[in-house]
Design an enzyme around this catalytic site. Sequence first.
Site, PDB file in Angstrom:
ATOM      1  N   GLU A  57      -9.381 -32.888  -0.418  1.00  0.00           N
ATOM      2  CA  GLU A  57      -8.589 -34.251  -0.100  1.00  0.00           C
ATOM      3  C   GLU A  57      -7.393 -34.932  -1.123  1.00  0.00           C
ATOM      4  OE1 GLU A  57     -12.736 -35.383   1.115  1.00  0.00           O
ATOM      5  OE2 GLU A  57     -11.952 -34.092  -0.188  1.00  0.00           O
ATOM      6  N   THR A 165     -32.192   5.650  -1.808  1.00  0.00           N
ATOM      7  CA  THR A 165     -30.960   5.734  -2.190  1.00  0.00           C
ATOM      8  C   THR A 165     -30.754   6.018  -3.629  1.00  0.00           C
ATOM      9  OG1 THR A 165     -32.892   3.996  -3.729  1.00  0.00           O
ATOM     10  CG2 THR A 165     -31.454   3.258  -1.860  1.00  0.00           C
ATOM     11  N   ALA A 168     -34.541  12.154  -5.849  1.00  0.00           N
ATOM     12  CA  ALA A 168     -36.133  12.933  -6.388  1.00  0.00           C
ATOM     13  C   ALA A 168     -35.843  13.169  -8.337  1.00  0.00           C
ATOM     14  CB  ALA A 168     -36.599  14.056  -5.985  1.00  0.00           C
ATOM     15  N   TRP A 174     -22.569   8.518  -7.578  1.00  0.00           N
ATOM     16  CA  TRP A 174     -22.188   6.591  -6.480  1.00  0.00           C
ATOM     17  C   TRP A 174     -22.285   7.563  -5.241  1.00  0.00           C
ATOM     18  CZ3 TRP A 174     -21.922   3.045  -8.934  1.00  0.00           C
ATOM     19  CH2 TRP A 174     -21.349   2.472 -10.435  1.00  0.00           C
ATOM     20  N   ARG A 188     -20.422 -10.040  -4.979  1.00  0.00           N
ATOM     21  CA  ARG A 188     -20.873 -10.492  -6.393  1.00  0.00           C
ATOM     22  C   ARG A 188     -20.259 -11.571  -6.975  1.00  0.00           C
ATOM     23  NH1 ARG A 188     -21.547  -4.984 -10.300  1.00  0.00           N
ATOM     24  NH2 ARG A 188     -22.390  -3.661  -8.947  1.00  0.00           N
ATOM     25  N   THR A 200     -34.493  -1.358 -13.543  1.00  0.00           N
ATOM     26  CA  THR A 200     -32.615  -1.092 -13.027  1.00  0.00           C
ATOM     27  C   THR A 200     -31.983  -0.732 -14.269  1.00  0.00           C
ATOM     28  OG1 THR A 200     -32.381  -2.119 -10.871  1.00  0.00           O
ATOM     29  CG2 THR A 200     -30.918  -1.640 -11.832  1.00  0.00           C
ATOM     30  N   THR A 302     -38.632  -0.982  -5.496  1.00  0.00           N
ATOM     31  CA  THR A 302     -39.675  -2.330  -6.173  1.00  0.00           C
ATOM     32  C   THR A 302     -39.465  -3.863  -5.862  1.00  0.00           C
ATOM     33  OG1 THR A 302     -40.642  -0.351  -7.482  1.00  0.00           O
ATOM     34  CG2 THR A 302     -41.582  -2.423  -7.882  1.00  0.00           C
ATOM     35  N   LEU A 303     -38.561  -4.058  -6.612  1.00  0.00           N
ATOM     36  CA  LEU A 303     -37.921  -5.175  -6.815  1.00  0.00           C
ATOM     37  C   LEU A 303     -37.601  -5.868  -5.075  1.00  0.00           C
ATOM     38  CD1 LEU A 303     -37.849  -8.087  -8.460  1.00  0.00           C
ATOM     39  CD2 LEU A 303     -36.211  -7.412  -9.012  1.00  0.00           C
TER      40      LEU A 303
END
Length: 370
Positions: A57, A165, A168, A174, A188, A200, A302-303
């Site tokens: 404003e 992801t 093995a 990437w 982000r 990670t 897992t997370l």
Amino acid sequence: MSSDPSRDDYFMAEALRLARIGLETTHPNPRVGCVIVREGAIVGRGAHRRIGGPHAEIEALAEAGSQARGATVYITLEPCAHVGRTPPCAPALVNAGVARVVFAVPDPNPAAAGGSRMLREAGIEVGQGPLSRTARELNRGFFKRHETGWPWVTVKLAASLDGRTALANGASRWITGQAARDDVRRLRARSSAVVTGSGTILKDNPLLSVRREPGSDVGEIREPLRVVLDSHASCPPEARVFHPTEESLLVTLAGSDTTGHEQLGIQVARVAAGAGGLALGEVLSLLGRRILNEVLIEAGPTLSGAWMREQLIDECWLYLAPRLLGSNAQPMVALTSPEALGLSPDWKIRDIRQVGEDLRLILRPADRKH
């Protein structure tokens, strides 16, 4: 003054376009846009561009000057009436002599309440206008934090077409292309914090930053707080994610030895234990108290699976790369298979588009109202 709904829509849409200027820079403040209209023409435009800077404003009034007198003001959020880092906006609108104020959505912050009342007491016509759902969506984390105490939670996943992801052997860089990784940096940048787990950090030692990632070119965008969930403080204090220390937070259990971290100036917070690690609800309460509006989960299967299992995810950004990794590769999330298809969680696709060579899907739980 009479109003024309179609014109109100048009001018509020322009205010919302301006509000998006602050998408990556206003944390923890909301993103707000404003236009001032006199005799059917816009005479002032404003956006809240960054924390500590002028509110939308004020910027619009400065551009409009004397033409603000008798004008209509369109604002994406109810004008504030309190003194924060900057002076309140409602008195500025009164002093400028505007005739009508239309805002898209009320301000959920109790400290900012009273702006509409102040305007009405000054004889200004005040109304809640169109596009309220769009305006709320733009500040979804700001609203959720004020209404529940918890920030908005987005999980980012990147996988192959068969939902894997990593190979093995753990190799994962990437899976997606450069365009998708650039898109994640923008995600982000709009987040108040990026949350990851100790697995990670120990496996990849990532930066999880915006400006400092290889190949990034994002100017002076603010860095989100990087939050590491580490039940036993097993991540080394020298890990890249902890530096600069003022941009990171280690969340761990009571009794964990964090001496080395604290000696380096790393912020440490402690929460109670939960199923398989930290109590994730307590983590969200902690982040809410730190005035974080939107948090991004970038973690392993897992997370990520734990956040989904406890139904704490508001939105999922899923990047799919056009490749197949095979049935022995690592899964996207660690979840127990339901006994029947009808018991599996349902998601709604809100957006799907190609980003470089990859696909990006934005999904929300099907049972959510938002």
